[in-house]
Design a protein around this motif. Structure first.
Motif, mmCIF file in Angstrom:
data_model
loop_
_atom_site.group_PDB
_atom_site.id
_atom_site.type_symbol
_atom_site.label_atom_id
_atom_site.label_comp_id
_atom_site.label_asym_id
_atom_site.label_seq_id
_atom_site.Cartn_x
_atom_site.Cartn_y
_atom_site.Cartn_z
ATOM 1 N N PHE A 83 35.590 31.037 92.535
ATOM 2 C CA PHE A 83 35.370 32.398 92.326
ATOM 3 C C PHE A 83 34.897 32.817 91.066
ATOM 4 N N THR A 84 34.705 31.873 89.961
ATOM 5 C CA THR A 84 34.223 32.036 88.885
ATOM 6 C C THR A 84 32.333 32.548 89.184
ATOM 7 N N GLY A 85 32.280 33.569 88.280
ATOM 8 C CA GLY A 85 30.900 33.817 88.658
ATOM 9 C C GLY A 85 30.773 34.947 89.284
ATOM 10 N N ILE A 86 31.577 35.529 90.179
ATOM 11 C CA ILE A 86 31.803 36.715 90.815
ATOM 12 C C ILE A 86 31.874 37.877 90.257
ATOM 13 N N PHE A 87 30.989 38.691 90.082
ATOM 14 C CA PHE A 87 31.147 39.855 89.492
ATOM 15 C C PHE A 87 31.245 41.083 90.500
ATOM 16 N N LEU A 88 32.072 41.873 90.340
ATOM 17 C CA LEU A 88 32.462 42.939 91.279
ATOM 18 C C LEU A 88 32.365 44.222 90.508
ATOM 19 N N ARG A 89 31.839 45.269 91.059
ATOM 20 C CA ARG A 89 31.742 46.537 90.495
ATOM 21 C C ARG A 89 33.145 47.143 91.083
ATOM 22 N N PHE A 90 33.834 47.796 90.000
ATOM 23 C CA PHE A 90 35.436 48.188 90.503
ATOM 24 C C PHE A 90 35.660 49.389 89.743
ATOM 25 N N PHE A 91 35.972 50.213 90.364
ATOM 26 C CA PHE A 91 36.268 51.770 90.101
ATOM 27 C C PHE A 91 37.792 51.765 90.177
ATOM 28 N N ILE A 92 38.496 52.628 89.533
ATOM 29 C CA ILE A 92 39.981 52.845 89.873
ATOM 30 C C ILE A 92 40.374 54.091 90.132
ATOM 31 N N LEU A 93 41.119 54.107 91.174
ATOM 32 C CA LEU A 93 41.650 55.369 91.840
ATOM 33 C C LEU A 93 42.958 55.751 91.446
ATOM 34 N N GLU A 94 43.161 56.864 90.734
ATOM 35 C CA GLU A 94 44.249 57.324 90.072
ATOM 36 C C GLU A 94 45.011 58.321 91.408
ATOM 37 N N THR A 95 46.147 57.767 91.825
ATOM 38 C CA THR A 95 46.822 58.220 93.036
ATOM 39 C C THR A 95 47.850 59.268 92.745
ATOM 40 N N GLY A 145 35.564 49.298 104.146
ATOM 41 C CA GLY A 145 34.969 48.487 103.278
ATOM 42 C C GLY A 145 34.758 48.459 101.740
ATOM 43 N N THR A 146 35.623 49.252 101.312
ATOM 44 C CA THR A 146 35.641 49.576 99.875
ATOM 45 C C THR A 146 37.108 49.414 99.509
ATOM 46 N N LEU A 147 37.238 48.807 98.135
ATOM 47 C CA LEU A 147 38.736 48.466 97.519
ATOM 48 C C LEU A 147 39.020 49.520 96.538
ATOM 49 N N TYR A 148 40.331 49.779 96.855
ATOM 50 C CA TYR A 148 40.946 50.905 95.819
ATOM 51 C C TYR A 148 42.307 50.284 95.169
ATOM 52 N N THR A 149 42.400 50.683 93.936
ATOM 53 C CA THR A 149 43.601 50.468 93.298
ATOM 54 C C THR A 149 43.969 51.725 92.488
#
Length: 187
Positions: free
Chosen positions: A2-14, A99-103
Motif C-alpha cells: 500500500f505504500t505510495g497510494i495517495f488518496l484524496r480524503f475529506f472528513i465528514l463531521e456527523t 463509491g465514496t468513503l466517509y469518516t
C-alpha cells in the motif's frame, strides 16, 4: 503493497446538528472497528483546500480491491475541528457510500501514537472476532478503563467475554487493589 497510494480524503463531521456539535463522545476502539466498513492506518501527505491526500500504510478492515479502485476518488467533507498534520500517523475509521468513503473527525480519526501495543495487535487479529458482542462493550466508565485500554471483547463457548494479555491483568489488579483500599478507608 500500500505504500505510495495517495488518496484524496475529506472528513465528514456527523455531529453538526444539535448539542453534539461541540462535544465528542469517546468510543471504544473495538466498537469503532466493528461499526465501520473500513479501518486503515495512514499518514497525511498534504492538504489541498478541504481535501486530505493520505498515504495508506495498512488496511485493517475493508475491501482492499475496492479501496485501491477508489484511490483517486475518495471524497469526504472536511470538518473545521479536524487538525491533521503530515508529521503524524493516524488510524482512520469510516464507511463507504456510493463509491465514496466517509469518516468523522470525532471518533473516526485517532493518532496512531495513542493506540497502545495491545490495541495495535487487536486491530490486526482480534477485534473482528468480537463484533457480535457490541452491546456488551458499554459506554466508557472508570470501571471499564482497563478493559477498553488493554482487552477486547470475544465470543468464547457462546458467551461474550473480555480477554486481554498481561497489561490488562496488571491494570485490572491495580484497579481492584485501589477499590479495596478506598472501601477499607470508608468503613
Amino acid at each position: 503493497m500500500f505504500t505510495g497510494i495517495f488518496l484524496r480524503f475529506f472528513i465528514l463531521e456527523t455531529f453538526i446538528m444539535g448539542a453534539y456539535s461541540f462535544y465528542c463522545f469517546y468510543e471504544n476502539i473495538q466498537k469503532q472497528y466493528c461499526l465501520n466498513n473500513f479501518v486503515l492506518r495512514a499518514n497525511i501527505h498534504k492538504r489541498v483546500r478541504k481535501a486530505y491526500y493520505i498515504e495508506i500504510h495498512k488496511i485493517y478492515k475493508g475491501n482492499i480491491k475496492k479501496l485501491n479502485k477508489l484511490a483517486d476518488d475518495l471524497v469526504i467533507l472536511d470538518a473545521d475541528n479536524a487538525h491533521l498534520n503530515n508529521t503524524q500517523e493516524y488510524v482512520i475509521f469510516g464507511d463507504s457510500k456510493n463509491g465514496t468513503l466517509y469518516t468523522e473527525s470525532c471518533n473516526g480519526i485517532l493518532p496512531y501514537s495513542v493506540v497502545n501495543d495491545v490495541q495495535r495487535t487487536s486491530l490486526s487479529e482480534y477485534y473482528e472476532r468480537g463484533c457480535h458482542c457490541l452491546d456488551q462493550i458499554g459506554q466508557y466508565s472508570h470501571e471499564l478503563f482497563c478493559k477498553w485500554r488493554y482487552a477486547h471483547m470475544h465470543m468464547l463457548s457462546g458467551k461474550c467475554t473480555w480477554l486481554g494479555p498481561i497489561p490488562y491483568i496488571k491494570c485490572q489488579g491495580e484497579w481492584d487493589l485501589q477499590n479495596r483500599l478506598v472501601q477499607n478507608m470508608t468503613t
